[in-house]
Design a protein around this motif. Structure first.
Motif, mmCIF file in Angstrom:
data_model
loop_
_atom_site.group_PDB
_atom_site.id
_atom_site.type_symbol
_atom_site.label_atom_id
_atom_site.label_comp_id
_atom_site.label_asym_id
_atom_site.label_seq_id
_atom_site.Cartn_x
_atom_site.Cartn_y
_atom_site.Cartn_z
ATOM 1 N N HIS A 102 13.840 71.236 6.505
ATOM 2 C CA HIS A 102 14.481 71.752 5.293
ATOM 3 C C HIS A 102 13.477 72.452 4.388
ATOM 4 C CE1 HIS A 102 18.565 70.298 5.773
ATOM 5 N NE2 HIS A 102 18.060 69.196 6.277
ATOM 6 N N SER A 103 12.199 72.155 4.560
ATOM 7 C CA SER A 103 11.177 72.813 3.748
ATOM 8 C C SER A 103 10.806 74.191 4.283
ATOM 9 C CB SER A 103 9.921 71.933 3.671
ATOM 10 O OG SER A 103 9.404 71.730 4.970
ATOM 11 N N ASP A 104 11.260 74.550 5.494
ATOM 12 C CA ASP A 104 10.995 75.878 6.036
ATOM 13 C C ASP A 104 11.865 76.897 5.310
ATOM 14 O OD1 ASP A 104 9.165 74.908 7.876
ATOM 15 O OD2 ASP A 104 10.706 74.573 9.408
ATOM 16 N N ARG A 105 11.278 78.024 4.977
ATOM 17 C CA ARG A 105 11.970 79.028 4.155
ATOM 18 C C ARG A 105 13.248 79.548 4.794
ATOM 19 N NH1 ARG A 105 6.669 82.261 1.926
ATOM 20 N NH2 ARG A 105 5.947 80.525 0.682
ATOM 21 N N GLU A 106 13.320 79.537 6.090
ATOM 22 C CA GLU A 106 14.530 80.006 6.766
ATOM 23 C C GLU A 106 15.728 79.108 6.476
ATOM 24 O OE1 GLU A 106 11.613 79.500 8.584
ATOM 25 O OE2 GLU A 106 11.028 81.610 8.516
ATOM 26 N N ARG A 107 15.487 77.867 6.065
ATOM 27 C CA ARG A 107 16.566 76.924 5.780
ATOM 28 C C ARG A 107 16.985 76.942 4.314
ATOM 29 N NH1 ARG A 107 17.536 72.504 9.162
ATOM 30 N NH2 ARG A 107 19.278 72.283 7.755
ATOM 31 N N TRP A 108 16.242 77.630 3.458
ATOM 32 C CA TRP A 108 16.578 77.672 2.040
ATOM 33 C C TRP A 108 17.813 78.535 1.837
ATOM 34 C CZ3 TRP A 108 11.401 78.456 -1.067
ATOM 35 C CH2 TRP A 108 10.503 77.459 -0.696
ATOM 36 N N ILE A 109 18.580 78.246 0.790
ATOM 37 C CA ILE A 109 19.783 79.031 0.518
ATOM 38 C C ILE A 109 19.411 80.342 -0.155
ATOM 39 C CG2 ILE A 109 21.249 76.993 0.320
ATOM 40 C CD1 ILE A 109 21.256 77.644 -2.766
ATOM 41 N N CYS A 110 20.258 81.344 0.010
ATOM 42 C CA CYS A 110 20.064 82.652 -0.610
ATOM 43 C C CYS A 110 21.050 82.811 -1.763
ATOM 44 C CB CYS A 110 20.309 83.775 0.394
ATOM 45 S SG CYS A 110 19.104 83.830 1.701
ATOM 46 N N ILE A 111 20.569 83.386 -2.846
ATOM 47 C CA ILE A 111 21.424 83.690 -3.995
ATOM 48 C C ILE A 111 21.177 85.140 -4.385
ATOM 49 C CG2 ILE A 111 21.933 83.197 -6.411
ATOM 50 C CD1 ILE A 111 21.093 80.328 -5.909
ATOM 51 N N TYR A 112 22.233 85.928 -4.368
ATOM 52 C CA TYR A 112 22.190 87.305 -4.853
ATOM 53 C C TYR A 112 22.794 87.332 -6.254
ATOM 54 C CZ TYR A 112 21.254 88.971 -0.105
ATOM 55 O OH TYR A 112 20.694 89.215 1.122
ATOM 56 N N PRO A 116 23.511 69.436 -5.472
ATOM 57 C CA PRO A 116 23.360 69.237 -4.030
ATOM 58 C C PRO A 116 23.798 70.436 -3.194
ATOM 59 C CG PRO A 116 25.337 68.152 -4.795
ATOM 60 C CD PRO A 116 24.659 68.726 -6.013
ATOM 61 N N SER A 117 24.526 71.392 -3.799
ATOM 62 C CA SER A 117 25.068 72.495 -3.004
ATOM 63 C C SER A 117 24.811 73.836 -3.704
ATOM 64 C CB SER A 117 26.580 72.319 -2.825
ATOM 65 O OG SER A 117 27.225 72.434 -4.070
ATOM 66 N N ARG A 118 25.048 74.914 -2.969
ATOM 67 C CA ARG A 118 24.903 76.252 -3.536
ATOM 68 C C ARG A 118 25.881 76.455 -4.689
ATOM 69 N NH1 ARG A 118 24.052 81.054 -0.193
ATOM 70 N NH2 ARG A 118 24.838 79.744 1.454
ATOM 71 N N ASP A 119 27.135 76.024 -4.524
ATOM 72 C CA ASP A 119 28.134 76.218 -5.575
ATOM 73 C C ASP A 119 27.745 75.510 -6.868
ATOM 74 O OD1 ASP A 119 29.654 77.856 -4.006
ATOM 75 O OD2 ASP A 119 31.086 76.307 -3.429
ATOM 76 N N SER A 120 27.234 74.287 -6.771
ATOM 77 C CA SER A 120 26.828 73.570 -7.983
ATOM 78 C C SER A 120 25.698 74.316 -8.690
ATOM 79 C CB SER A 120 26.406 72.136 -7.652
ATOM 80 O OG SER A 120 25.284 72.133 -6.792
ATOM 81 N N LEU A 121 24.807 74.933 -7.924
ATOM 82 C CA LEU A 121 23.717 75.716 -8.497
ATOM 83 C C LEU A 121 24.245 77.005 -9.130
ATOM 84 C CD1 LEU A 121 20.773 74.964 -8.574
ATOM 85 C CD2 LEU A 121 20.387 76.394 -6.596
ATOM 86 N N LEU A 122 25.250 77.639 -8.512
ATOM 87 C CA LEU A 122 25.834 78.859 -9.078
ATOM 88 C C LEU A 122 26.537 78.577 -10.407
ATOM 89 C CD1 LEU A 122 27.273 80.606 -5.880
ATOM 90 C CD2 LEU A 122 25.141 81.090 -7.079
ATOM 91 N N PHE A 123 27.239 77.457 -10.505
ATOM 92 C CA PHE A 123 27.880 77.086 -11.766
ATOM 93 C C PHE A 123 26.823 76.842 -12.840
ATOM 94 C CE2 PHE A 123 31.623 76.118 -9.129
ATOM 95 C CZ PHE A 123 32.605 76.719 -9.896
ATOM 96 N N TYR A 124 25.716 76.214 -12.456
ATOM 97 C CA TYR A 124 24.620 75.980 -13.399
ATOM 98 C C TYR A 124 24.032 77.309 -13.875
ATOM 99 C CZ TYR A 124 20.150 74.430 -15.259
ATOM 100 O OH TYR A 124 19.070 74.217 -16.072
ATOM 101 N N LEU A 125 23.852 78.258 -12.973
ATOM 102 C CA LEU A 125 23.330 79.572 -13.352
ATOM 103 C C LEU A 125 24.256 80.261 -14.339
ATOM 104 C CD1 LEU A 125 22.070 80.892 -9.905
ATOM 105 C CD2 LEU A 125 20.657 80.318 -11.879
ATOM 106 N N GLY A 126 25.557 80.192 -14.086
ATOM 107 C CA GLY A 126 26.533 80.804 -14.976
ATOM 108 C C GLY A 126 26.509 80.206 -16.371
ATOM 109 N N LYS A 127 26.137 78.931 -16.452
ATOM 110 C CA LYS A 127 26.069 78.266 -17.752
ATOM 111 C C LYS A 127 24.742 78.547 -18.469
ATOM 112 C CE LYS A 127 25.262 73.814 -18.121
ATOM 113 N NZ LYS A 127 25.377 72.368 -17.986
ATOM 114 N N MET A 128 23.640 78.657 -17.724
ATOM 115 C CA MET A 128 22.318 78.734 -18.340
ATOM 116 C C MET A 128 21.817 80.154 -18.603
ATOM 117 S SD MET A 128 21.716 75.680 -18.966
ATOM 118 C CE MET A 128 20.067 75.830 -19.606
ATOM 119 N N ILE A 129 22.210 81.130 -17.807
ATOM 120 C CA ILE A 129 21.705 82.495 -18.007
ATOM 121 C C ILE A 129 22.049 83.031 -19.399
ATOM 122 C CG2 ILE A 129 21.922 84.894 -17.235
ATOM 123 C CD1 ILE A 129 21.907 83.860 -14.372
#
Length: 154
Positions: A17-27, A106-119
């Motif tokens: 999971h620490s390998d960069r290929e396994r990290w999630i992508c966010i555009y 824990p998931s990409r969606d939870s991180l996207l909601f956080y971005l929408g709140k913090m940006i």
């Protein structure tokens, strides 16, 4: 017969999971209020931001102490080829044992909601609306700035 069973993209079981290929992508389009779902928006409009940049996404995620990498990639659904619309963020969400690095996200969606709140709470976002009217009033009342419009040239 082995060629027919081979997947299109071979999975390497040695990846951690620490390998960069396994990290999630966010555009940035994932949290852009001006995009439609077909154009790549991933969360509801009321949770999105107008025209986020990859720098803003990076800044918000670095505050969480997540491993973040910026890549110079173009989103495939993006129509504009301008540099302002380039940029992809890779984020490590999980430890090597598979557990989430941050239990709140824990998931990409939870991180996207956080971005929408913090940006919108970033200083760069908050200072833009307040500074522009002050500058306009100051330049308009002083009469020193001739760059504002074509009408009153002497």
């Amino acid at each position: 017969m082995a060629a027919a069973q081979a997947p299109l993209r071979p999975w390497n079981s040695n990846l951690q999971h620490s390998d960069r290929e396994r990290w999630i992508c966010i555009y940035p389009a994932y949290v852009n209020k001006k995009k439609t779902r077909q154009e790549g928006r991933r969360i509801p409009k009321e949770n999105c931001v107008e025209n986020p940049s990859f720098q803003e996404i990076r800044d918000v995620l670095q505050v969480l102490n997540l491993n973040v990498i910026v890549e110079n990639k173009q989103y495939s659904r993006e129509k504009s080829k301008e540099l302002a619309y380039r940029g992809r963020i890779r984020v490590q969400l999980r430890n090597n044992d598979g557990s989430p690095i941050l239990k709140e996200y824990p998931s990409r969606d939870s991180l996207l909601f956080y971005l929408g709140k913090m940006i919108p709470q970033l200083k760069t976002r908050q200072s833009k609306p307040n500074e522009q009217p002050v500058q306009q009033h100051a330049s308009g009342s002083g009469g020193q700035s001739h760059k504002k419009g074509k009408g009153k040239r002497r």
